[in-house]
Design a protein around this motif. Sequence first.
Motif, PDB file in Angstrom:
ATOM      1  N   LYS A  97       2.237 -18.617   1.301  1.00 31.67           N
ATOM      2  CA  LYS A  97       1.156 -18.081   2.123  1.00 31.67           C
ATOM      3  C   LYS A  97       1.325 -16.572   2.293  1.00 31.67           C
ATOM      4  N   PRO A  98       0.322 -15.776   1.892  1.00 33.50           N
ATOM      5  CA  PRO A  98       0.465 -14.308   2.018  1.00 33.50           C
ATOM      6  C   PRO A  98       0.432 -13.867   3.471  1.00 33.50           C
ATOM      7  N   LYS A  99       1.120 -12.774   3.746  1.00 34.68           N
ATOM      8  CA  LYS A  99       1.114 -12.214   5.097  1.00 34.68           C
ATOM      9  C   LYS A  99      -0.208 -11.498   5.367  1.00 34.68           C
ATOM     10  N   ALA A 100      -0.636 -11.528   6.607  1.00 34.86           N
ATOM     11  CA  ALA A 100      -1.903 -10.895   6.977  1.00 34.86           C
ATOM     12  C   ALA A 100      -1.768  -9.381   6.967  1.00 34.86           C
ATOM     13  N   ARG A 131      -2.265  -4.259  -0.138  1.00 34.08           N
ATOM     14  CA  ARG A 131      -2.136  -4.796  -1.493  1.00 34.08           C
ATOM     15  C   ARG A 131      -1.832  -6.285  -1.421  1.00 34.08           C
ATOM     16  N   LYS A 132      -2.619  -7.070  -2.118  1.00 29.02           N
ATOM     17  CA  LYS A 132      -2.450  -8.513  -2.098  1.00 29.02           C
ATOM     18  C   LYS A 132      -1.201  -8.921  -2.876  1.00 29.02           C
ATOM     19  N   SER A 164       6.213  -6.505   2.401  1.00 31.20           N
ATOM     20  CA  SER A 164       6.370  -6.517   3.857  1.00 31.20           C
ATOM     21  C   SER A 164       6.725  -5.145   4.384  1.00 31.20           C
ATOM     22  N   ALA A 165       7.564  -4.401   3.632  1.00 30.30           N
ATOM     23  CA  ALA A 165       7.950  -3.055   4.083  1.00 30.30           C
ATOM     24  C   ALA A 165       6.765  -2.114   4.051  1.00 30.30           C
TER      25      ALA A 165
END
Length: 372
Positions: free
Chosen positions: A68-71, A61-62, A41-42
Amino acid sequence: MARPLGPVRLKKASPVTLAIGVVFTILVLYFLIGSSAPDFSASRKASAASHPLSPPTSPFRKSTGGGKPKAPPVAHYNLNNVTITSDPLGNRENILLLTPMARFYQQYWDNLLKLSYPHELITLGFILPKTKEGNAATTELQKQIAKTQKSGPEKDRFKSIIILRQDFDPPLQSQDEAERHKIQNQKIRRAAMAKARNSLLFTTLGPATSWVLWLDADVIETPSDLIQDLAAHNKPVIAPNCFQRFYNTEKKAMDERPYDFNNWQDSPTAVELAKKMGPDDILLEGYADMATYRALMAYMHKTDGLRQETVPLDGVGGAALLVKADVHRDGAMFPPFSFYHLIETEGFAKMAKRLGWQPFGLPNYKVYHYNE
Protein backbone atom coordinates in the motif's frame (compact mmCIF):
# COMPACT_ATOMS: atom_id res chain seq x y z
CA MET A 1 39.73 -29.95 -47.27
CA ALA A 2 39.11 -29.07 -43.58
CA ARG A 3 39.28 -31.89 -41.12
CA PRO A 4 36.39 -32.26 -38.64
CA LEU A 5 37.21 -31.18 -35.12
CA GLY A 6 37.29 -33.72 -32.35
CA PRO A 7 35.02 -33.62 -29.31
CA VAL A 8 35.33 -30.45 -27.16
CA ARG A 9 35.98 -30.96 -23.49
CA LEU A 10 34.80 -28.20 -21.05
CA LYS A 11 36.95 -27.41 -18.10
CA LYS A 12 35.15 -27.84 -14.83
CA ALA A 13 34.62 -24.51 -12.98
CA SER A 14 36.05 -24.15 -9.52
CA PRO A 15 33.72 -23.62 -6.53
CA VAL A 16 35.23 -20.13 -6.01
CA THR A 17 34.31 -19.07 -9.54
CA LEU A 18 30.74 -20.33 -9.09
CA ALA A 19 30.37 -18.49 -5.80
CA ILE A 20 31.55 -15.20 -7.33
CA GLY A 21 29.10 -15.65 -10.21
CA VAL A 22 26.18 -16.27 -7.85
CA VAL A 23 27.03 -13.20 -5.77
CA PHE A 24 27.35 -11.03 -8.88
CA THR A 25 23.96 -12.26 -10.20
CA ILE A 26 22.27 -11.49 -6.87
CA LEU A 27 23.73 -7.97 -6.83
CA VAL A 28 22.52 -7.26 -10.38
CA LEU A 29 19.00 -8.50 -9.59
CA TYR A 30 18.94 -6.45 -6.36
CA PHE A 31 19.83 -3.19 -8.11
CA LEU A 32 17.43 -3.83 -10.98
CA ILE A 33 14.48 -4.65 -8.75
CA GLY A 34 15.35 -2.24 -5.94
CA SER A 35 15.76 0.78 -8.24
CA SER A 36 12.31 0.23 -9.73
CA ALA A 37 10.67 0.65 -6.35
CA PRO A 38 12.62 3.22 -4.35
CA ASP A 39 11.52 4.34 -0.92
CA PHE A 40 10.28 7.90 -1.17
CA SER A 41 9.45 8.27 2.51
CA ALA A 42 12.41 10.61 3.03
CA SER A 43 11.53 12.77 0.03
CA ARG A 44 7.89 12.89 1.11
CA LYS A 45 8.93 14.09 4.51
CA ALA A 46 11.24 16.68 2.97
CA SER A 47 8.50 17.96 0.68
CA ALA A 48 6.36 18.92 3.67
CA ALA A 49 6.88 22.39 5.07
CA SER A 50 10.22 22.68 6.84
CA HIS A 51 8.97 25.82 8.56
CA PRO A 52 5.72 27.85 8.43
CA LEU A 53 7.02 30.19 5.72
CA SER A 54 7.84 27.32 3.32
CA PRO A 55 4.69 25.57 2.09
CA PRO A 56 5.35 22.21 0.34
CA THR A 57 6.22 22.60 -3.31
CA SER A 58 7.92 19.29 -4.24
CA PRO A 59 5.89 16.99 -6.53
CA PHE A 60 4.60 13.73 -5.06
CA ARG A 61 6.18 10.76 -6.82
CA LYS A 62 4.17 7.56 -6.92
CA SER A 63 5.74 4.32 -5.76
CA THR A 64 5.79 1.48 -8.30
CA GLY A 65 6.62 -1.17 -5.73
CA GLY A 66 4.23 -3.56 -4.07
CA GLY A 67 2.24 -2.88 -0.96
CA LYS A 68 0.00 0.00 0.00
CA PRO A 69 1.57 3.34 -1.05
CA LYS A 70 1.97 6.09 1.52
CA ALA A 71 -0.29 9.11 1.21
CA PRO A 72 1.13 12.44 -0.05
CA PRO A 73 1.97 14.90 2.73
CA VAL A 74 -0.72 17.28 3.95
CA ALA A 75 0.29 20.51 5.71
CA HIS A 76 -2.28 22.21 7.93
CA TYR A 77 -2.27 25.98 8.58
CA ASN A 78 -4.77 27.74 10.83
CA LEU A 79 -4.72 31.41 9.84
CA ASN A 80 -6.90 32.22 12.86
CA ASN A 81 -3.82 31.57 14.98
CA VAL A 82 -1.74 34.18 13.11
CA THR A 83 -1.68 37.38 15.14
CA ILE A 84 -1.23 40.82 13.59
CA THR A 85 -0.91 43.23 16.47
CA SER A 86 0.61 46.53 17.56
CA ASP A 87 3.17 44.53 19.54
CA PRO A 88 4.74 42.18 16.99
CA LEU A 89 7.87 41.76 19.09
CA GLY A 90 5.96 40.67 22.19
CA ASN A 91 3.82 38.28 20.14
CA ARG A 92 6.75 36.89 18.10
CA GLU A 93 5.11 37.77 14.79
CA ASN A 94 6.76 36.85 11.48
CA ILE A 95 7.88 39.67 9.20
CA LEU A 96 8.30 39.31 5.45
CA LEU A 97 10.70 42.01 4.22
CA LEU A 98 10.49 42.38 0.43
CA THR A 99 12.85 44.32 -1.84
CA PRO A 100 12.82 44.70 -5.63
CA MET A 101 16.50 45.23 -6.47
CA ALA A 102 18.17 46.49 -9.65
CA ARG A 103 21.38 47.67 -7.98
CA PHE A 104 23.07 46.55 -4.81
CA TYR A 105 24.03 49.17 -2.22
CA GLN A 106 26.19 48.07 0.68
CA GLN A 107 24.54 50.71 2.89
CA TYR A 108 21.18 49.02 2.31
CA TRP A 109 22.48 45.68 3.58
CA ASP A 110 24.31 47.27 6.50
CA ASN A 111 21.07 49.00 7.47
CA LEU A 112 19.18 45.69 7.37
CA LEU A 113 21.66 44.18 9.80
CA LYS A 114 21.03 47.08 12.20
CA LEU A 115 17.28 46.40 12.44
CA SER A 116 16.56 45.58 16.08
CA TYR A 117 13.60 43.29 15.35
CA PRO A 118 14.77 39.67 15.94
CA HIS A 119 16.26 38.48 12.68
CA GLU A 120 15.07 34.92 13.32
CA LEU A 121 11.53 36.28 12.77
CA ILE A 122 12.39 38.06 9.49
CA THR A 123 12.28 36.43 6.07
CA LEU A 124 13.94 38.40 3.28
CA GLY A 125 12.67 38.28 -0.30
CA PHE A 126 14.39 39.80 -3.35
CA ILE A 127 13.60 40.00 -7.04
CA LEU A 128 16.23 41.13 -9.56
CA PRO A 129 16.15 41.68 -13.34
CA LYS A 130 18.17 39.53 -15.75
CA THR A 131 20.36 42.40 -16.93
CA LYS A 132 24.05 43.17 -16.63
CA GLU A 133 23.35 45.38 -13.61
CA GLY A 134 20.93 42.82 -12.21
CA ASN A 135 23.51 40.05 -12.52
CA ALA A 136 26.11 42.19 -10.75
CA ALA A 137 23.62 43.03 -8.00
CA THR A 138 22.75 39.35 -7.57
CA THR A 139 26.42 38.45 -7.19
CA GLU A 140 27.00 41.13 -4.54
CA LEU A 141 23.77 40.23 -2.74
CA GLN A 142 24.74 36.56 -2.57
CA LYS A 143 28.15 37.48 -1.17
CA GLN A 144 26.57 39.42 1.67
CA ILE A 145 24.00 36.69 2.31
CA ALA A 146 26.72 34.05 2.56
CA LYS A 147 28.75 36.26 4.87
CA THR A 148 25.78 36.93 7.14
CA GLN A 149 24.07 33.54 7.14
CA LYS A 150 27.15 31.31 7.31
CA SER A 151 29.90 33.13 9.13
CA GLY A 152 28.21 36.14 10.70
CA PRO A 153 27.02 36.42 14.31
CA GLU A 154 23.94 34.33 15.01
CA LYS A 155 21.90 37.39 15.97
CA ASP A 156 22.41 38.78 12.45
CA ARG A 157 21.14 35.68 10.64
CA PHE A 158 17.69 35.90 9.10
CA LYS A 159 15.02 33.20 9.27
CA SER A 160 15.23 32.53 5.54
CA ILE A 161 16.15 34.37 2.35
CA ILE A 162 14.51 34.00 -1.07
CA ILE A 163 15.99 35.36 -4.31
CA LEU A 164 13.92 35.53 -7.51
CA ARG A 165 14.97 36.58 -11.00
CA GLN A 166 12.45 38.39 -13.20
CA ASP A 167 11.00 36.35 -16.05
CA PHE A 168 10.46 39.46 -18.22
CA ASP A 169 12.76 42.05 -19.73
CA PRO A 170 13.00 45.45 -17.97
CA PRO A 171 11.58 48.32 -20.05
CA LEU A 172 14.53 50.62 -19.33
CA GLN A 173 18.12 49.63 -19.96
CA SER A 174 19.50 52.29 -17.62
CA GLN A 175 18.67 52.54 -13.92
CA ASP A 176 20.18 56.00 -13.52
CA GLU A 177 18.01 58.28 -11.41
CA ALA A 178 17.56 60.87 -14.17
CA GLU A 179 16.43 58.24 -16.67
CA ARG A 180 14.11 56.49 -14.20
CA HIS A 181 12.21 59.66 -13.39
CA LYS A 182 11.50 60.96 -16.90
CA ILE A 183 7.75 61.42 -17.22
CA GLN A 184 7.60 59.57 -20.56
CA ASN A 185 9.13 56.50 -18.92
CA GLN A 186 6.82 56.32 -15.95
CA LYS A 187 3.97 54.14 -17.21
CA ILE A 188 6.11 51.35 -18.65
CA ARG A 189 8.62 51.57 -15.81
CA ARG A 190 6.02 51.43 -13.07
CA ALA A 191 4.03 48.70 -14.82
CA ALA A 192 7.21 46.59 -14.81
CA MET A 193 7.80 47.46 -11.16
CA ALA A 194 4.24 46.38 -10.33
CA LYS A 195 4.78 43.02 -12.04
CA ALA A 196 8.02 42.50 -10.13
CA ARG A 197 6.36 43.38 -6.81
CA ASN A 198 3.46 41.03 -7.47
CA SER A 199 5.75 38.16 -8.47
CA LEU A 200 7.78 38.66 -5.31
CA LEU A 201 4.71 38.97 -3.08
CA PHE A 202 2.76 35.99 -4.43
CA THR A 203 5.83 33.74 -4.32
CA THR A 204 6.93 34.53 -0.76
CA LEU A 205 3.80 35.33 1.28
CA GLY A 206 3.49 32.43 3.71
CA PRO A 207 0.62 31.30 5.95
CA ALA A 208 2.46 32.43 9.10
CA THR A 209 3.33 35.92 7.83
CA SER A 210 1.89 38.71 9.98
CA TRP A 211 3.40 41.83 8.41
CA VAL A 212 4.95 42.64 5.03
CA LEU A 213 7.59 45.38 4.99
CA TRP A 214 8.34 46.76 1.54
CA LEU A 215 11.77 48.38 1.53
CA ASP A 216 13.40 49.66 -1.65
CA ALA A 217 17.00 48.66 -2.35
CA ASP A 218 18.09 52.31 -2.40
CA VAL A 219 16.69 53.10 1.05
CA ILE A 220 19.93 53.05 2.99
CA GLU A 221 19.04 54.57 6.35
CA THR A 222 16.12 53.86 8.68
CA PRO A 223 15.62 53.88 12.45
CA SER A 224 16.71 50.53 13.90
CA ASP A 225 13.24 50.08 15.45
CA LEU A 226 11.52 50.68 12.10
CA ILE A 227 9.33 47.55 12.24
CA GLN A 228 8.25 48.05 15.85
CA ASP A 229 7.63 51.78 15.35
CA LEU A 230 5.42 51.33 12.29
CA ALA A 231 3.52 48.32 13.64
CA ALA A 232 2.82 50.13 16.92
CA HIS A 233 0.16 52.18 15.10
CA ASN A 234 -1.71 48.99 14.17
CA LYS A 235 -2.69 50.46 10.79
CA PRO A 236 -3.38 48.19 7.78
CA VAL A 237 -1.00 50.20 5.57
CA ILE A 238 1.48 52.76 6.88
CA ALA A 239 4.32 54.67 5.23
CA PRO A 240 7.13 56.76 6.75
CA ASN A 241 8.36 59.89 4.99
CA CYS A 242 11.26 59.27 2.60
CA PHE A 243 13.95 61.97 2.44
CA GLN A 244 17.38 62.26 0.82
CA ARG A 245 20.60 63.65 2.28
CA PHE A 246 22.66 65.94 0.02
CA TYR A 247 25.37 68.57 0.12
CA ASN A 248 23.78 72.02 0.05
CA THR A 249 26.15 74.28 -1.91
CA GLU A 250 24.41 77.44 -0.65
CA LYS A 251 24.73 76.47 3.00
CA LYS A 252 28.04 74.70 2.34
CA ALA A 253 26.88 71.90 4.59
CA MET A 254 25.00 68.62 4.48
CA ASP A 255 21.24 69.01 4.22
CA GLU A 256 18.16 66.92 3.44
CA ARG A 257 15.20 67.20 1.10
CA PRO A 258 11.94 65.29 0.45
CA TYR A 259 12.29 62.41 -2.00
CA ASP A 260 9.16 60.21 -2.27
CA PHE A 261 6.19 62.18 -3.63
CA ASN A 262 3.87 59.19 -4.00
CA ASN A 263 2.47 59.53 -0.46
CA TRP A 264 -0.41 61.95 -0.88
CA GLN A 265 -3.97 63.00 -0.10
CA ASP A 266 -6.21 63.47 -3.10
CA SER A 267 -7.44 66.84 -4.37
CA PRO A 268 -10.51 68.05 -6.30
CA THR A 269 -8.17 69.01 -9.17
CA ALA A 270 -6.79 65.47 -9.45
CA VAL A 271 -10.30 64.01 -9.33
CA GLU A 272 -11.41 66.28 -12.20
CA LEU A 273 -8.28 65.47 -14.22
CA ALA A 274 -9.01 61.76 -13.86
CA LYS A 275 -12.57 62.20 -15.11
CA LYS A 276 -11.26 63.61 -18.39
CA MET A 277 -8.74 60.81 -18.96
CA GLY A 278 -9.01 57.75 -21.15
CA PRO A 279 -9.39 54.36 -19.44
CA ASP A 280 -5.69 53.51 -19.84
CA ASP A 281 -4.29 56.90 -18.82
CA ILE A 282 -2.64 57.38 -15.44
CA LEU A 283 -2.11 60.33 -13.14
CA LEU A 284 1.46 60.91 -12.03
CA GLU A 285 2.66 62.84 -9.03
CA GLY A 286 5.61 65.23 -8.75
CA TYR A 287 5.63 66.53 -12.35
CA ALA A 288 5.00 70.15 -13.37
CA ASP A 289 3.38 68.95 -16.61
CA MET A 290 0.64 67.28 -14.58
CA ALA A 291 -0.24 69.59 -11.71
CA THR A 292 -2.62 67.71 -9.40
CA TYR A 293 -2.43 70.00 -6.35
CA ARG A 294 -2.60 67.01 -4.07
CA ALA A 295 -1.45 67.36 -0.48
CA LEU A 296 1.95 65.65 -0.47
CA MET A 297 3.14 64.02 2.75
CA ALA A 298 6.69 64.95 1.72
CA TYR A 299 5.80 68.58 2.51
CA MET A 300 3.82 67.83 5.70
CA HIS A 301 7.02 67.27 7.64
CA LYS A 302 7.49 69.61 10.62
CA THR A 303 10.81 69.96 12.38
CA ASP A 304 9.04 70.30 15.73
CA GLY A 305 6.22 67.89 14.83
CA LEU A 306 5.35 64.70 16.66
CA ARG A 307 7.36 61.80 15.25
CA GLN A 308 4.44 59.38 15.57
CA GLU A 309 1.70 61.68 14.20
CA THR A 310 -0.35 59.88 11.51
CA VAL A 311 -2.31 61.25 8.55
CA PRO A 312 -4.71 59.35 6.25
CA LEU A 313 -3.45 58.85 2.69
CA ASP A 314 -5.02 58.14 -0.69
CA GLY A 315 -1.76 57.22 -2.42
CA VAL A 316 1.39 55.59 -1.08
CA GLY A 317 4.95 55.10 -2.28
CA GLY A 318 6.96 51.92 -2.00
CA ALA A 319 10.24 53.25 -0.62
CA ALA A 320 9.23 52.00 2.82
CA LEU A 321 5.78 50.60 3.49
CA LEU A 322 4.47 48.30 6.23
CA VAL A 323 1.38 46.29 5.30
CA LYS A 324 -0.69 43.88 7.35
CA ALA A 325 -0.46 40.51 5.61
CA ASP A 326 -4.27 40.28 5.62
CA VAL A 327 -4.43 43.27 3.27
CA HIS A 328 -2.49 41.33 0.65
CA ARG A 329 -4.41 38.14 1.44
CA ASP A 330 -7.64 40.03 0.73
CA GLY A 331 -6.36 40.66 -2.79
CA ALA A 332 -4.70 44.08 -2.61
CA MET A 333 -1.80 43.93 -5.05
CA PHE A 334 0.12 46.34 -7.28
CA PRO A 335 -1.81 46.92 -10.51
CA PRO A 336 0.47 47.00 -13.57
CA PHE A 337 -2.41 48.67 -15.41
CA SER A 338 -4.49 51.79 -14.94
CA PHE A 339 -6.61 51.23 -11.83
CA TYR A 340 -8.82 54.31 -11.35
CA HIS A 341 -6.01 56.09 -13.27
CA LEU A 342 -3.40 54.97 -10.77
CA ILE A 343 -0.64 52.38 -11.10
CA GLU A 344 1.77 50.34 -8.94
CA THR A 345 2.02 51.53 -5.30
CA GLU A 346 -0.53 54.32 -5.74
CA GLY A 347 -2.85 51.82 -7.40
CA PHE A 348 -2.24 49.49 -4.46
CA ALA A 349 -3.39 52.20 -2.05
CA LYS A 350 -6.57 52.67 -4.08
CA MET A 351 -7.18 48.92 -4.17
CA ALA A 352 -6.62 48.63 -0.42
CA LYS A 353 -9.14 51.41 0.20
CA ARG A 354 -11.68 49.71 -2.08
CA LEU A 355 -11.27 46.59 0.09
CA GLY A 356 -11.85 48.61 3.26
CA TRP A 357 -8.23 49.08 4.37
CA GLN A 358 -7.32 52.76 4.93
CA PRO A 359 -3.63 53.68 4.33
CA PHE A 360 -1.83 56.09 6.67
CA GLY A 361 1.41 58.02 6.67
CA LEU A 362 3.89 59.37 9.21
CA PRO A 363 5.02 62.84 8.03
CA ASN A 364 7.63 63.28 10.77
CA TYR A 365 9.07 59.76 10.75
CA LYS A 366 11.87 59.68 8.19
CA VAL A 367 13.85 57.15 6.23
CA TYR A 368 16.57 58.11 3.77
CA HIS A 369 17.12 57.33 0.09
CA TYR A 370 20.51 56.88 -1.56
CA ASN A 371 21.81 59.98 -3.35
CA GLU A 372 23.38 59.20 -6.72
